[in-house]
Design a protein around this motif. Structure first.
Motif, mmCIF file in Angstrom:
data_model
loop_
_atom_site.group_PDB
_atom_site.id
_atom_site.type_symbol
_atom_site.label_atom_id
_atom_site.label_comp_id
_atom_site.label_asym_id
_atom_site.label_seq_id
_atom_site.Cartn_x
_atom_site.Cartn_y
_atom_site.Cartn_z
ATOM 1 N N HIS A 275 0.839 -1.195 0.000
ATOM 2 C CA HIS A 275 0.000 0.000 0.000
ATOM 3 C C HIS A 275 0.876 1.249 0.000
ATOM 4 O O HIS A 275 1.900 1.303 0.680
ATOM 5 N N TRP A 276 0.441 2.237 -0.766
ATOM 6 C CA TRP A 276 1.183 3.471 -0.945
ATOM 7 C C TRP A 276 0.301 4.674 -0.624
ATOM 8 O O TRP A 276 -0.923 4.596 -0.758
ATOM 9 N N ARG A 277 0.934 5.772 -0.234
ATOM 10 C CA ARG A 277 0.210 7.013 0.011
ATOM 11 C C ARG A 277 0.685 8.081 -0.965
ATOM 12 O O ARG A 277 1.900 8.314 -1.109
ATOM 13 N N VAL A 278 -0.278 8.719 -1.632
ATOM 14 C CA VAL A 278 -0.003 9.851 -2.500
ATOM 15 C C VAL A 278 -0.536 11.108 -1.827
ATOM 16 O O VAL A 278 -1.707 11.159 -1.428
ATOM 17 N N THR A 279 0.325 12.104 -1.676
ATOM 18 C CA THR A 279 -0.049 13.370 -1.059
ATOM 19 C C THR A 279 0.242 14.497 -2.033
ATOM 20 O O THR A 279 1.299 14.503 -2.682
ATOM 21 N N TRP A 280 -0.671 15.434 -2.173
ATOM 22 C CA TRP A 280 -0.515 16.530 -3.122
ATOM 23 C C TRP A 280 -1.089 17.805 -2.509
ATOM 24 O O TRP A 280 -1.654 17.775 -1.411
ATOM 25 N N GLU A 281 -0.935 18.897 -3.211
ATOM 26 C CA GLU A 281 -1.486 20.161 -2.741
ATOM 27 C C GLU A 281 -3.000 20.115 -2.890
ATOM 28 O O GLU A 281 -3.535 20.384 -3.952
ATOM 29 N N GLY A 282 -3.658 19.716 -1.832
ATOM 30 C CA GLY A 282 -5.111 19.602 -1.867
ATOM 31 C C GLY A 282 -5.647 18.357 -1.204
ATOM 32 O O GLY A 282 -6.859 18.247 -0.980
ATOM 33 N N GLY A 283 -4.767 17.372 -0.889
ATOM 34 C CA GLY A 283 -5.299 16.181 -0.244
ATOM 35 C C GLY A 283 -4.300 15.045 -0.178
ATOM 36 O O GLY A 283 -3.123 15.178 -0.538
ATOM 37 N N THR A 284 -4.771 13.908 0.234
ATOM 38 C CA THR A 284 -3.957 12.700 0.327
ATOM 39 C C THR A 284 -4.858 11.486 0.187
ATOM 40 O O THR A 284 -6.050 11.544 0.519
ATOM 41 N N THR A 285 -4.309 10.389 -0.319
ATOM 42 C CA THR A 285 -5.087 9.161 -0.472
ATOM 43 C C THR A 285 -4.136 7.976 -0.491
ATOM 44 O O THR A 285 -2.934 8.132 -0.739
ATOM 45 N N ALA A 286 -4.678 6.798 -0.214
ATOM 46 C CA ALA A 286 -3.890 5.569 -0.238
ATOM 47 C C ALA A 286 -4.208 4.774 -1.490
ATOM 48 O O ALA A 286 -5.344 4.784 -1.982
ATOM 49 N N LEU A 287 -3.196 4.083 -2.009
ATOM 50 C CA LEU A 287 -3.344 3.218 -3.176
ATOM 51 C C LEU A 287 -3.030 1.783 -2.777
ATOM 52 O O LEU A 287 -2.076 1.532 -2.041
ATOM 53 N N ALA A 288 -3.813 0.840 -3.280
ATOM 54 C CA ALA A 288 -3.660 -0.584 -2.982
ATOM 55 C C ALA A 288 -3.278 -1.333 -4.252
ATOM 56 O O ALA A 288 -3.342 -0.778 -5.362
ATOM 57 N N PRO A 289 -2.864 -2.609 -4.151
ATOM 58 C CA PRO A 289 -2.508 -3.379 -5.347
ATOM 59 C C PRO A 289 -3.619 -3.363 -6.398
ATOM 60 O O PRO A 289 -4.792 -3.572 -6.078
ATOM 61 N N GLY A 290 -3.226 -3.103 -7.635
ATOM 62 C CA GLY A 290 -4.189 -3.047 -8.723
ATOM 63 C C GLY A 290 -4.784 -1.677 -8.967
ATOM 64 O O GLY A 290 -5.457 -1.466 -9.976
ATOM 65 N N ASP A 291 -4.532 -0.718 -8.059
ATOM 66 C CA ASP A 291 -5.016 0.651 -8.262
ATOM 67 C C ASP A 291 -4.136 1.371 -9.273
ATOM 68 O O ASP A 291 -2.924 1.128 -9.353
ATOM 69 N N THR A 292 -4.752 2.290 -10.033
ATOM 70 C CA THR A 292 -4.040 3.092 -11.027
ATOM 71 C C THR A 292 -4.349 4.556 -10.784
ATOM 72 O O THR A 292 -5.517 4.937 -10.678
ATOM 73 N N CYS A 293 -3.309 5.386 -10.711
ATOM 74 C CA CYS A 293 -3.476 6.807 -10.405
ATOM 75 C C CYS A 293 -2.794 7.640 -11.488
ATOM 76 O O CYS A 293 -1.598 7.465 -11.754
ATOM 77 N N ALA A 294 -3.544 8.549 -12.118
ATOM 78 C CA ALA A 294 -3.019 9.431 -13.167
ATOM 79 C C ALA A 294 -2.725 10.799 -12.560
ATOM 80 O O ALA A 294 -3.637 11.545 -12.209
ATOM 81 N N VAL A 295 -1.447 11.131 -12.450
ATOM 82 C CA VAL A 295 -1.019 12.409 -11.886
ATOM 83 C C VAL A 295 -0.744 13.375 -13.043
ATOM 84 O O VAL A 295 0.078 13.072 -13.909
ATOM 85 N N PRO A 296 -1.400 14.543 -13.058
ATOM 86 C CA PRO A 296 -1.198 15.466 -14.185
ATOM 87 C C PRO A 296 0.093 16.251 -14.049
ATOM 88 O O PRO A 296 0.653 16.379 -12.962
ATOM 89 N N PRO A 297 0.583 16.812 -15.153
ATOM 90 C CA PRO A 297 1.772 17.658 -15.084
ATOM 91 C C PRO A 297 1.520 18.879 -14.198
ATOM 92 O O PRO A 297 0.392 19.372 -14.093
ATOM 93 N N GLY A 298 2.579 19.358 -13.557
ATOM 94 C CA GLY A 298 2.488 20.588 -12.787
ATOM 95 C C GLY A 298 1.975 20.436 -11.376
ATOM 96 O O GLY A 298 1.897 21.431 -10.650
ATOM 97 N N LEU A 299 1.629 19.231 -10.959
ATOM 98 C CA LEU A 299 1.092 19.023 -9.616
ATOM 99 C C LEU A 299 2.209 18.555 -8.682
ATOM 100 O O LEU A 299 2.794 17.490 -8.890
ATOM 101 N N SER A 300 2.495 19.324 -7.648
ATOM 102 C CA SER A 300 3.468 18.904 -6.645
ATOM 103 C C SER A 300 2.857 17.775 -5.823
ATOM 104 O O SER A 300 1.752 17.909 -5.295
ATOM 105 N N HIS A 301 3.586 16.638 -5.726
ATOM 106 C CA HIS A 301 3.047 15.492 -5.004
ATOM 107 C C HIS A 301 4.198 14.643 -4.475
ATOM 108 O O HIS A 301 5.337 14.754 -4.920
ATOM 109 N N SER A 302 3.878 13.798 -3.522
ATOM 110 C CA SER A 302 4.847 12.847 -2.980
ATOM 111 C C SER A 302 4.220 11.474 -2.942
ATOM 112 O O SER A 302 2.993 11.324 -2.871
ATOM 113 N N VAL A 303 5.075 10.455 -3.007
ATOM 114 C CA VAL A 303 4.632 9.056 -2.966
ATOM 115 C C VAL A 303 5.454 8.354 -1.894
ATOM 116 O O VAL A 303 6.682 8.331 -1.963
ATOM 117 N N THR A 304 4.778 7.774 -0.913
ATOM 118 C CA THR A 304 5.452 7.108 0.196
ATOM 119 C C THR A 304 4.716 5.827 0.553
ATOM 120 O O THR A 304 3.525 5.686 0.265
#
Length: 333
Positions: A275-304
């Motif tokens: 399981h992974w956590r994606v945090t960006w300017e505006g929120g945070t969410t967790a990702l599980a196996p099989g999840d797909t996340c499309a991050v757009p250009p220009g968005l500051s984010h972290s993956v942990t």
């Protein structure tokens, strides 16, 4: 939902860019072999972009594309995907199960078995198929080059002929018609022509030794390579040297930099394990196996990592390279 450059996203806007494994909607009539015995139990998923589905019943989760398509195939044991070819890149990684990939005009030129986490950058321009040889339902995730994924699938002649015997006809417009449901080709639309013997000569017949060393990367090798930094999997300077229109990295909890970052290109996160956590300017969410996340250009984010334990993810980023390549090496820039 557009994929334009942005500085911030609300929680709801980011959730609209995430396709959860549990929300995937399958199509069982996506391709011409949907009624053919041995292939009639497979499920196809279009996650980002319309992919190459031939059925109007296919649900598309995210319609806008970042220069490539994301899809998946789910199959019970011994279910087979028939021999076909693509005009652009096709990359698979195994989310679950054990899979045999085979290729060539009759599927006997070469083969390789992939386990969970393994990735296969299938050479463009060869007929390929795959089957679940495990004991349970399995899932493979797919990356297809180009916004339109090359405009469809090229089927081996015997696949089209077998399908007609079981009621499915593919029109030259790329759409399927089910004669069992009383459907027929529209006026002015002929059947998809079968490739001639002369045209078939253009499709290479590489051996296992030709393909596996240059186009397959094993999960545990990538784990070892990503001990301190992300492993470069597909790209001109990567383990599998190629330019298919996107780059692929492999990251684990040991190699991810927790600092926020911003990119000029599109990034898609595809969780393979943990399981992974994606945090960006505006929120945070967790990702599980099989999840797909499309991050757009220009968005500051972290993956942990979101939890303790092993975790692994494939990270796909768009490039300006052409969305295809040759069997003999990287495509031109």
């Amino acid at each position: 939902m557009g994929l334009d450059q942005t500085a911030t996203l609300t929680q709801a806007e980011m959730e609209a860019r995430i396709v959860r494994y549990g929300d995937l909607r399958p199509c069982k009539t996506a391709f011409i072999d949907a009624h053919t015995p041995g292939s009639d139990q497979k499920e196809n998923f279009t996650i980002i972009g319309g992919g190459v589905s031939e059925s109007a019943d296919q649900h598309v989760h995210i319609t806008d594309t970042p220069g490539f398509n994301i899809g998946a195939a789910g199959q019970p044991p011994r279910c087979r995907n028939s021999l076909h070819s693509h005009r652009t890149a096709e990359v698979f990684f195994v989310l679950s199960g054990r899979w045999r990939f085979f290729w060539g005009r009759w599927g006997n030129a070469g083969e390789v078995v992939l386990e969970e986490g393994d990735i296969f950058n299938i050479p463009t321009g060869i007929f390929r198929g795959f089957e679940n040889i495990g004991t349970d339902y399995g899932m493979i995730m797919a990356i297809l080059g180009g916004d339109d994924a090359g405009g469809g699938v090229i089927w081996a002649p015997q696949v089209i002929e077998d399908a007609a015997d079981h009621g499915l006809v593919l029109g030259e417009n790329g759409k399927l018609y089910d004669t069992k449901k009383g459907q027929s080709l529209p006026d002015g639309i002929g059947p998809m022509p079968v490739l001639s013997d002369e045209a078939l000569k253009a499709f290479p017949e590489p051996t296992t030794q030709d393909v596996v060393p240059n186009y397959v990367a094993r999960f545990y090798d990538l784990v070892a390579l990503s001990d301190r930094q992300p492993a470069r999997v597909i790209g001109p300077d990567a383990l599998l040297k190629d330019r298919p229109g996107f780059d692929v990295d492999f990251i684990t909890c040991h190699s991810i930099d927790p600092a926020p970052y911003t990119l000029d290109q599109h990034e898609v996160l595809m969780v393979q394990k943990g399981h992974w956590r994606v945090t960006w300017e505006g929120g945070t969410t967790a990702l599980a196996p099989g999840d797909t996340c499309a991050v757009p250009p220009g968005l500051s984010h972290s993956v942990t990592p979101a939890m303790t334990g092993d975790c692994a993810m494939y990270r796909v980023r768009s490039t300006d390279d052409p969305a295809g390549r040759t069997l003999n090496g990287p495509s031109a820039a």
